[in-house]
Design a protein around this motif. Structure first.
Motif, short mmCIF file in Angstrom:
data_model
loop_
_atom_site.label_atom_id
_atom_site.label_comp_id
_atom_site.label_asym_id
_atom_site.label_seq_id
_atom_site.Cartn_x
_atom_site.Cartn_y
_atom_site.Cartn_z
N VAL A 72 41.69 44.27 40.63
CA VAL A 72 40.56 43.50 40.07
C VAL A 72 39.54 43.28 41.17
O VAL A 72 39.84 42.70 42.21
CB VAL A 72 41.05 42.16 39.49
CG1 VAL A 72 39.89 41.34 38.95
CG2 VAL A 72 42.09 42.41 38.39
N TYR A 163 41.03 51.06 30.17
CA TYR A 163 40.84 49.70 29.65
C TYR A 163 41.60 48.65 30.46
O TYR A 163 41.08 47.58 30.76
CB TYR A 163 41.32 49.62 28.19
CG TYR A 163 40.55 50.49 27.24
CD1 TYR A 163 39.27 50.11 26.80
CD2 TYR A 163 41.08 51.69 26.77
CE1 TYR A 163 38.56 50.89 25.91
CE2 TYR A 163 40.37 52.49 25.88
CZ TYR A 163 39.12 52.10 25.46
OH TYR A 163 38.41 52.88 24.59
N SER A 165 43.41 46.98 33.64
CA SER A 165 43.31 47.00 35.10
C SER A 165 44.47 46.27 35.78
O SER A 165 44.79 46.56 36.94
CB SER A 165 41.99 46.40 35.57
OG SER A 165 41.92 45.03 35.24
N ARG A 193 39.00 45.58 31.31
CA ARG A 193 37.66 45.78 31.87
C ARG A 193 36.57 45.57 30.82
O ARG A 193 36.74 45.95 29.65
CB ARG A 193 37.52 47.17 32.47
CG ARG A 193 38.40 47.42 33.68
CD ARG A 193 38.21 48.85 34.21
NE ARG A 193 38.92 49.06 35.46
CZ ARG A 193 40.17 49.50 35.55
NH1 ARG A 193 40.83 49.78 34.43
NH2 ARG A 193 40.75 49.67 36.72
N SER A 194 35.44 45.02 31.26
CA SER A 194 34.24 44.98 30.42
C SER A 194 33.29 46.11 30.80
O SER A 194 32.45 46.52 30.00
CB SER A 194 33.53 43.63 30.58
OG SER A 194 33.14 43.42 31.93
N THR A 195 33.44 46.61 32.03
CA THR A 195 32.66 47.75 32.51
C THR A 195 33.59 48.72 33.20
O THR A 195 34.36 48.33 34.08
CB THR A 195 31.56 47.31 33.50
OG1 THR A 195 30.72 46.34 32.88
CG2 THR A 195 30.72 48.50 33.95
N TYR A 196 33.54 49.97 32.80
CA TYR A 196 34.39 51.00 33.39
C TYR A 196 33.57 51.83 34.37
O TYR A 196 32.56 52.42 34.01
CB TYR A 196 34.97 51.89 32.29
CG TYR A 196 35.72 53.10 32.80
CD1 TYR A 196 36.68 52.99 33.80
CD2 TYR A 196 35.45 54.36 32.28
CE1 TYR A 196 37.36 54.09 34.27
CE2 TYR A 196 36.14 55.48 32.73
CZ TYR A 196 37.09 55.34 33.73
OH TYR A 196 37.75 56.44 34.20
N TYR A 208 28.90 54.42 34.96
CA TYR A 208 29.39 53.19 34.35
C TYR A 208 29.34 53.29 32.83
O TYR A 208 28.40 53.85 32.28
CB TYR A 208 28.56 51.99 34.83
CG TYR A 208 28.63 51.77 36.32
CD1 TYR A 208 29.56 50.89 36.86
CD2 TYR A 208 27.79 52.47 37.19
CE1 TYR A 208 29.64 50.70 38.24
CE2 TYR A 208 27.86 52.28 38.55
CZ TYR A 208 28.79 51.39 39.07
OH TYR A 208 28.87 51.23 40.43
N SER A 216 37.67 45.77 23.59
CA SER A 216 38.66 45.17 24.50
C SER A 216 39.78 44.52 23.71
O SER A 216 40.97 44.68 24.03
CB SER A 216 38.00 44.14 25.41
OG SER A 216 37.17 44.74 26.37
N GLN A 249 37.58 40.84 31.92
CA GLN A 249 36.93 40.71 33.23
C GLN A 249 35.41 40.73 33.10
O GLN A 249 34.86 41.30 32.16
CB GLN A 249 37.35 41.85 34.16
CG GLN A 249 38.82 41.90 34.49
CD GLN A 249 39.19 43.18 35.20
OE1 GLN A 249 40.25 43.74 34.98
NE2 GLN A 249 38.31 43.66 36.07
N GLU A 251 31.71 41.80 35.24
CA GLU A 251 31.29 42.91 36.09
C GLU A 251 31.61 42.60 37.55
O GLU A 251 31.78 41.43 37.93
CB GLU A 251 29.80 43.17 35.91
CG GLU A 251 29.43 43.62 34.50
CD GLU A 251 27.95 43.90 34.35
OE1 GLU A 251 27.21 43.71 35.34
OE2 GLU A 251 27.52 44.28 33.25
N ARG A 252 31.64 43.63 38.37
CA ARG A 252 32.07 43.50 39.76
C ARG A 252 31.28 42.44 40.53
O ARG A 252 31.83 41.66 41.30
CB ARG A 252 31.94 44.84 40.48
CG ARG A 252 32.83 45.93 39.91
CD ARG A 252 32.49 47.29 40.49
NE ARG A 252 32.85 47.39 41.89
CZ ARG A 252 34.01 47.82 42.35
NH1 ARG A 252 34.96 48.17 41.49
NH2 ARG A 252 34.26 47.89 43.63
#
Length: 398
Positions: A72, A163, A165, A193-196, A208, A216, A249, A251-252
């Motif tokens: 994560v 999907y 993580s 994940r919300s963004t791959y 992305y 999800s 989650q 985004e980063r």
């Protein structure tokens, strides 16, 4: 947060005038599920509050320790997933009746296998042909994320994102009449994940793909059923209640964490998830467009608070707020106020002014935490529990 917890504990002990006697402990025996050997374990009679589980004195790190940090990307997600899973576990495993222990059954190697992609049939055949020892397709097919062929295109990556993580495990123990302690329940959190982020060409640019909340939920519920079936194959967990929660989650680079979306509890020995309970939780950043659109009154309150501080304090830099909402109502507001440190007198002055603004302007139905910080670190802390008329102030170094 460690510093905050220490301060809260210190204040509690000061007010009550008596500290828990950590020498008063009860001895229990912990059942070792692998070799049926009983081990002595010490359990403290007291905990910081009724909201915390009592741990065993000899702390056992989780068997998959470190996997969460590697899987994560956003530290805020890491903290919220751990804290939030324990928060939701309390609805099933009451802290009055259970002791807490980090997960002891899902190992690091097991999780890394499960978090991989499934193999295509061609990939399975190639591995079986080249194996130096006899293997079965079932032994190889452990990944839970969608399969991807070796010559996958960018479109293939977008259509088949990873999907899942992470899988987080918490154990809950109870004392038996004979003095033994054994696991009587576990909680599982699935991080989605919300963004791959993917790299279709080795050493090439990252791409992305956004994953909707609906997708999800759909994928997470399917994954949860598979995880349940695998957990039931672990000898010690064949008949214990299991709480499973799905975490989405952020985004980063997000300044707020994601949130739990839904949860379910499966009774001991049940192999099928029957129904899910929606979770209405959200973290909102102030100031932000989302805050203005969805929580206008709170947004205007914090904007006015920020303007008052700017008028009063020339070395003020800004205000960043984080609101935690449950069922669309503000449950906790955390505000960070960075300042240019010019001396302890200024710290005392702004702390007193912020205190007065809180008393005059902020409703008392939610928890509040204000951190005043400089480049030297945290200078003061102001906090208030729901229902309290006046907050508590701690100025560091005083």
């Amino acid at each position: 947060m460690k510093r905050v917890a220490f301060i809260l504990l210190s204040l509690f002990l000061l007010v009550t005038g008596c500290a828990p006697d950590y020498d008063e402990q009860e001895e229990v025996i912990q059942e070792n599920q692998k070799n049926d050997k009983r081990e002595k374990a010490i359990v403290a009679k007291y905990s910081i509050s009724k909201d915390y589980y009592r741990p065993l004195e000899k702390y056992k790190p989780g068997k998959a320790r470190g996997v969460l940090m590697n899987q994560v990307a956003n530290r805020l997600d890491i903290e919220e997933m751990e804290i939030g899973l324990r928060r939701h576990s309390k609805d099933v495993f009451d802290p009055e009746d259970y002791f807490f222990q980090e997960g002891q059954y899902l190992t690091e190697d097991m999780l890394y296998d499960w978090l991989e992609r499934k193999l295509t049939q061609q990939q399975v055949n190639e591995l079986l042909e080249g194996a130096s020892q006899e293997l079965s397709a079932e032994e190889l097919q452990r990944g839970l994320n969608p399969s991807l062929k070796d010559d996958a295109t960018e479109e293939d990556y977008r259509d088949r994102p990873r999907y899942l993580s992470h899988i987080l495990e918490h154990n809950f123990l109870q004392k038996n009449e004979d003095g033994t302690v054994e696991v009587e329940g576990i909680s599982i959190g699935l991080a989605l994940r919300s963004t791959y982020r993917f790299q279709p060409v080795k050493y090439g640019a990252y791409h992305y793909e956004q994953i909707s909340r609906e997708e999800s939920l759909k994928q997470g519920k399917q994954l949860a059923q598979t995880v349940l079936e695998r957990i039931r194959k672990i000898e010690a967990l064949t008949d214990v209640p299991i709480m499973i929660a799905l975490y989405r989650q952020e985004e980063r680079g997000s300044m707020v964490p994601g949130n739990f979306m839904t949860k379910t509890t499966v009774k001991g020995s049940d192999m099928t998830i029957k129904e899910w309970q929606p979770i209405q939780e959200d973290y909102v950043l102030f100031p932000s467009d989302e805050a203005k659109e969805e929580h206008r009154d709170d947004s205007e309150l914090i904007a006015d608070f920020q303007a008052k501080i700017a008028e009063y304090f020339p070395n003020y830099i800004g205000v960043v707020g984080k609101g935690f909402y449950k069922d669309d109502e503000l449950a906790k507001l955390t505000i960070d106020i960075p300042i240019e440190f010019k001396g302890k007198t200024e710290v005392i002055g702004i702390s007193q002014y912020v205190y007065s603004l809180i008393v005059e302007k902020f409703p008392t139905y939610f928890a509040l935490e204000v951190n005043i910080e400089s480049h030297n670190g945290q200078e003061s802390l102001i906090f208030r529990e729901p229902g309290d008329e006046k907050p508590t102030v701690h100025i560091y170094g005083q």
